[in-house]
Design a protein around this motif. Structure first.
Motif, PDB file in Angstrom:
ATOM      1  N   ALA A  32       2.366   1.517  -3.115  1.00 56.62           N
ATOM      2  CA  ALA A  32       1.499   2.072  -4.443  1.00 56.62           C
ATOM      3  C   ALA A  32       1.098   3.611  -4.169  1.00 56.62           C
ATOM      4  CB  ALA A  32       0.096   1.373  -3.907  1.00 56.62           C
ATOM      5  N   VAL A  33       1.315   4.101  -2.948  1.00 54.99           N
ATOM      6  CA  VAL A  33       0.989   5.607  -2.620  1.00 54.99           C
ATOM      7  C   VAL A  33       2.044   6.391  -3.088  1.00 54.99           C
ATOM      8  CG1 VAL A  33       0.799   7.381  -0.966  1.00 54.99           C
ATOM      9  CG2 VAL A  33      -0.531   5.349  -0.672  1.00 54.99           C
ATOM     10  N   ARG A  48       4.245   5.361  -5.567  1.00 54.68           N
ATOM     11  CA  ARG A  48       4.038   5.461  -7.133  1.00 54.68           C
ATOM     12  C   ARG A  48       2.935   6.475  -7.446  1.00 54.68           C
ATOM     13  NH1 ARG A  48       4.424  -0.245  -6.136  1.00 54.68           N
ATOM     14  NH2 ARG A  48       2.330  -0.519  -6.442  1.00 54.68           N
ATOM     15  N   GLU A  49       1.814   6.419  -6.647  1.00 52.58           N
ATOM     16  CA  GLU A  49       0.954   7.494  -6.889  1.00 52.58           C
ATOM     17  C   GLU A  49       1.537   9.091  -7.020  1.00 52.58           C
ATOM     18  OE1 GLU A  49      -3.716   8.910  -5.703  1.00 52.58           O
ATOM     19  OE2 GLU A  49      -2.571   7.098  -4.889  1.00 52.58           O
ATOM     20  N   LYS A 101       0.858  -1.221   0.002  1.00 55.41           N
ATOM     21  CA  LYS A 101      -0.239   0.031   0.111  1.00 55.41           C
ATOM     22  C   LYS A 101       0.837   1.352   0.090  1.00 55.41           C
ATOM     23  CE  LYS A 101      -4.230  -1.611   0.453  1.00 55.41           C
ATOM     24  NZ  LYS A 101      -5.310  -1.123  -0.541  1.00 55.41           N
ATOM     25  N   GLY A 153       3.220  10.272  -9.794  1.00 53.87           N
ATOM     26  CA  GLY A 153       2.596  10.730 -10.781  1.00 53.87           C
ATOM     27  C   GLY A 153       1.908  12.091 -10.481  1.00 53.87           C
ATOM     28  N   ARG A 154       1.324  12.279  -9.502  1.00 56.51           N
ATOM     29  CA  ARG A 154       0.811  13.611  -8.962  1.00 56.51           C
ATOM     30  C   ARG A 154       1.881  14.747  -8.890  1.00 56.51           C
ATOM     31  NH1 ARG A 154      -3.976  12.553  -4.790  1.00 56.51           N
ATOM     32  NH2 ARG A 154      -4.204  14.951  -5.247  1.00 56.51           N
ATOM     33  N   LEU A 192      -3.116  11.960   0.005  1.00 52.92           N
ATOM     34  CA  LEU A 192      -2.281  10.506  -0.452  1.00 52.92           C
ATOM     35  C   LEU A 192      -2.063   9.684   1.056  1.00 52.92           C
ATOM     36  CD1 LEU A 192       0.766  11.883  -2.460  1.00 52.92           C
ATOM     37  CD2 LEU A 192      -1.138  10.461  -3.175  1.00 52.92           C
TER      38      LEU A 192
END
Length: 824
Positions: A625-626, A628-629, A622, A632-633, A652
């Motif tokens: 994933a955060v 990686r997000e 998790k 992107g952001r 996030l």
């Protein structure tokens, strides 16, 4: 040539196509004719193709027994020869293809009970399989029942006519060394282990059990293929030593005893016939109590065969009628009849004088007239009448009842026969005596037949009651002994009820002992199976419990705090263990239950460890994933940091997410990492931010500030005006109590040192820096502005006045028309 002159081997017993044993006439006559008053009987038995015949030939020094290299068994039935006063018997191999176990059991029982020393032959070693087969043979041969019957009598008594000999287990091709205790000690350990599993150990059946290993005779394949053809000096010394030791044991074997005394060849022939008949009719356990019946039956049969041979010869020579003979011719005819009769009496201990004298008189009567023939016919009719009345008996019946019936019927038949010949001139007293002898034989046959049928019924009752033995399908260890006792008690009640007809009979005791052994063995087997089934049930319940526990552990929704996961896991484990104990709690005292409980606990620990690892990896995933997000952001953020940057981390990594709740430390660490990344991005993008701000300021603020600087020559005024313009742009009010922020040093450069101002965004900071850069550029272009910042005293007042006029003029020049500006 020596072998051709040596004593040949005779077949004593053959096996018929139906699987029954049959004593051969030729073998019986040869055995009865041996002029040896006492002799040891050494019998060898064992698996087929194990080298029995070849070993015997080597032991006695001649090829008396047939040896072939074919795959089929060579020896058929039982063969015997005489060597140094010892009766050496070779037997057909056991467990041959196509031979029923029942036939093997009959042959083994006959061979064992005929011998005074039995050699059981095998190759290389004795294993559990061979012991199990020998145990099976002894049970099928009813030798355990016979042993119990012998124990019930006074061993060594004068009436003991049959006994179980010592067993010598011969291991050919032995290639291993024995530990302490030697080969016999090793065999005893194996036999005791076998007895612990199946009961009725061989060590209790035979008076003694010993082992004689014999080394490999040769390493040459040809020599091993036809060992009986190889000379002694070509064989291995260790093999020759082993054979010599075994030969000495044979020579030292005790003579076979019957009735407490050494048996002659004739007595052995009688014994062999009784053993064959007893084995065929399942009478082995009852043999000690039926010896007199066998002896009487053998005497009657021998006498009958003898008289039949006598009569057949006389009838053949007389041609079916009377003829005139001289006294010498009549005596010669009688002598020829005696010669034909006597061979049938070799195997029995009987005195034929009276019988043959009666036949002599009968011959004289036959030659003298019809009157004597009528007397003879009366005797034969009486005998047939008693045999006919026997058919009305429903056997088996108690012996006392049979004796009473026999006495009554013999009296009736005798009275009828005497009545029929009354007045014919017969000697009634003599006829009564002879008729009594004839009918005694009929009664003996009837008693033996009754014993056979009684034994058959008892055997059927044994099988039926043994098959009805039942125990629970599942037994705890604490229940096993009670179940065994109850099952045997139930069996005994059923058996005694079915054997009422044999109550008090001597034949009943050995059969009950044998039946009890069968029931005990079956009950132990059932109890063992029930114990195994209970262990399997516990194992199956444990497997289901493990599966249930694993399913419950898998149903816990992750991620959760580790403490909460441990709490839920402990709750599931307690529930699973409780259900397991309720299902198989009756076995709680068993080792399998304890082992299953331990395995369940270990399974719980393993499942918990696995779920904790899953939980950790899920939280890590998790967080990854955060991360990686966030990457992107971050790419879509503005060049100048603003409020959207500040709320991005909270968006996030919100406090309400399950994995954040599950691992606050990991969340805090991730927030720190994201803030660090934002700070790094802010630093790396600040140049772009300044470029954007510069472009914007060029359009809105810089042109006005340049115009103002051209009209004023005070650098302080320019800086103050720049500050007002900046604050106006960012729409902030002066608040002296605000804490100094990142841009405080820039504001100091603007000349406002008595107050502190804060810059809220990166754009503000960039704007401040750009204004500072513009002011620096202006001061560089106009040195007077920079110098005005350092004029002291009254010069400052002059500068301020001038600045005021410039500022007033500059400020009023924005709104009035151009004409008004000129007047001002």
């Amino acid at each position: 040539e020596a072998e051709a002159e040596a004593e040949p081997a005779f077949q004593l017993v053959r096996i018929t196509s139906s699987g029954r044993l049959e004593a051969t006439v030729e073998g019986g006559q040869w055995l009865a004719g041996l002029e040896v008053e006492s002799m040891p009987v050494v019998v060898i038995t064992g698996m087929y193709h194990s080298g029995k015949s070849s070993l015997l030939n080597r032991l006695i020094g001649r090829r008396a027994f047939s040896v072939r290299s074919s795959a089929d068994p060579t020896t058929k039935g039982m063969w015997a020869t005489l060597w140094n006063g010892i009766l050496v018997v070779d037997t057909e191999g056991l467990a041959a293809a196509g031979t029923p176990e029942g036939t093997d059991a009959k042959l083994f029982a006959t061979a064992t009970l005929l011998s005074s020393l039995i050699l059981y032959n095998s190759r290389q070693l004795v294993d559990a399989r061979q012991l199990e087969y020998l145990d099976l043979l002894t049970r099928r041969a009813s030798l355990f029942g016979l042993r119990a019957s012998l124990k019930s009598q006074q061993e060594g008594s004068a009436d003991e006519w049959v006994g179980i000999p010592p067993l010598r287990w011969v291991v050919q091709n032995a290639v291993f060394e024995f530990n302490q205790g030697g080969a016999t000690g090793w065999l005893h350990r194996l036999a005791n282990e076998q007895a612990a599993l199946h009961g009725a150990p061989l060590l209790e059946l035979f008076p003694s059990v010993d082992c004689s290993p014999i080394a490999v005779p040769s390493i040459e394949p040809d020599a091993l293929q036809r060992l009986d053809l190889v000379a002694d000096h070509n064989l291995a010394p260790a093999y020759r030593e082993g054979v010599d030791r075994l030969r000495q044991l044979m020579v030292a074997a005790a003579a076979k005893k019957i009735g407490g005394r050494a048996a002659s060849g004739r007595e052995l022939a009688t014994l062999l016939g009784a053993l064959v008949e007893g084995a065929n009719d399942n009478l082995v356990p009852a043999m000690p109590t039926l010896w007199s019946s066998f002896q009487e039956r053998a005497r009657v049969a021998a006498k009958g065969d003898c008289l039949e041979a006598y009569d057949r010869l006389v009838d053949a020579e007389l041609g079916g009628g009377a003829m005139a003979l001289t006294e010498q011719e009549e005596e010669a005819l009688h002598a020829r009849g005696v010669t034909a009769c006597l061979p049938f009496l070799y195997a029995v201990d009987t005195n034929p004088t009276g019988m043959l004298a009666e036949r002599r008189e009968r011959l004289s009567a036959r030659l003298s007239g019809d009157q004597q023939r009528a007397c003879s016919r009366g005797r034969e009719q009486a005998r047939r009448a008693l045999l006919a009345r026997k058919a009305s008996l429903k056997l088996p019946i108690p012996t006392a009842e049979l004796e009473a019936w026999s006495n009554t019927e013999v009296a009736k038949v005798t009275a009828g026969a005497l009545s029929d010949v009354a007045g014919l001139g017969c000697d009634l007293d003599e006829m009564k005596n002879v008729l009594g002898e004839d009918l005694v034989g009929v009664v003996a046959l009837l008693a033996l037949d009754n014993s056979k049928q009684m034994s058959q019924v008892l055997l059927e009752l044994d099988r039926a009651c043994c098959d009805r033995v039942r125990v629970s399908n599942l037994l705890a260890e604490a229940e096993a002994h009670h179940a065994l006792t109850d099952a045997l008690a139930t069996w005994e009640r059923e058996y005694d009820e079915g054997a009422k007809f044999a109550h008090g009979e001597s034949i009943a005791a050995p059969y009950k002992i044998q039946a009890h052994g069968c029931a005990q063995s079956r009950t132990r087997k059932l109890v063992s199976q029930a114990r195994s089934a209970a262990d399997e049930a516990v194992a199956a319940a444990a497997a289901r419990s493990r599966a249930s526990l694993e399913a419950e552990m898998a149903s816990i929704r992750l991620p959760v705090p580790p403490a909460e996961l441990e709490r839920l896991s402990a709750q599931n484990a307690a529930s699973t263990l409780s259900a397991f104990e309720q299902e198989v709690g009756r076995f709680s005292a068993d080792q399998s239950f304890s082992s299953a409980q331990t395995l369940l606990k270990q399974s719980h620990e393993q499942s918990l460890s696995a779920r904790l690892e899953d939980n950790r990896q899920l939280i890590h995933a998790k967080a990854a994933a955060v991360g990686r997000e966030a990457v992107g952001r971050f790419g879509h953020l503005t060049a100048c940091r603003d409020s959207s940057w500040d709320i991005l981390v909270e968006e996030l990594v919100p406090e309400t997410h399950s994995w954040v709740v599950a691992d606050p430390e990991a969340a805090a660490k991730l927030r720190g990492q994201l803030n660090q990344q934002l700070a790094e991005r802010e630093a790396s993008s600040f140049h772009d931010c300044r470029s954007l701000v510069r472009a914007e300021l060029e359009q809105s603020l810089f042109s006005e500030l340049r115009n103002f600087s051209e009209a004023c020559w005070s650098g302080v005024s320019v800086r103050q005006h720049a500050l007002r313009l900046f604050m106006k742009k960012i729409k902030r009010q002066v608040d002296p109590t605000e804490d100094m922020t990142v841009a405080s040093h820039v504001l100091e450069h603007l000349g406002v040192q008595s107050q502190q101002w804060s810059v809220s965004t990166a754009a503000d900071k960039a704007a401040v820096l750009e204004i500072e850069q513009l002011l620096t550029d202006l001061e560089a272009a106009r040195p007077l502005l920079a110098a005005a910042r350092f004029v002291p005293g009254t010069l400052v007042l002059v500068v301020l006045a001038i600045m005021f006029q410039c500022c007033a003029r500059s400020g009023s020049s924005k709104n009035p028309p151009s004409s008004a500006r000129g007047k001002k």
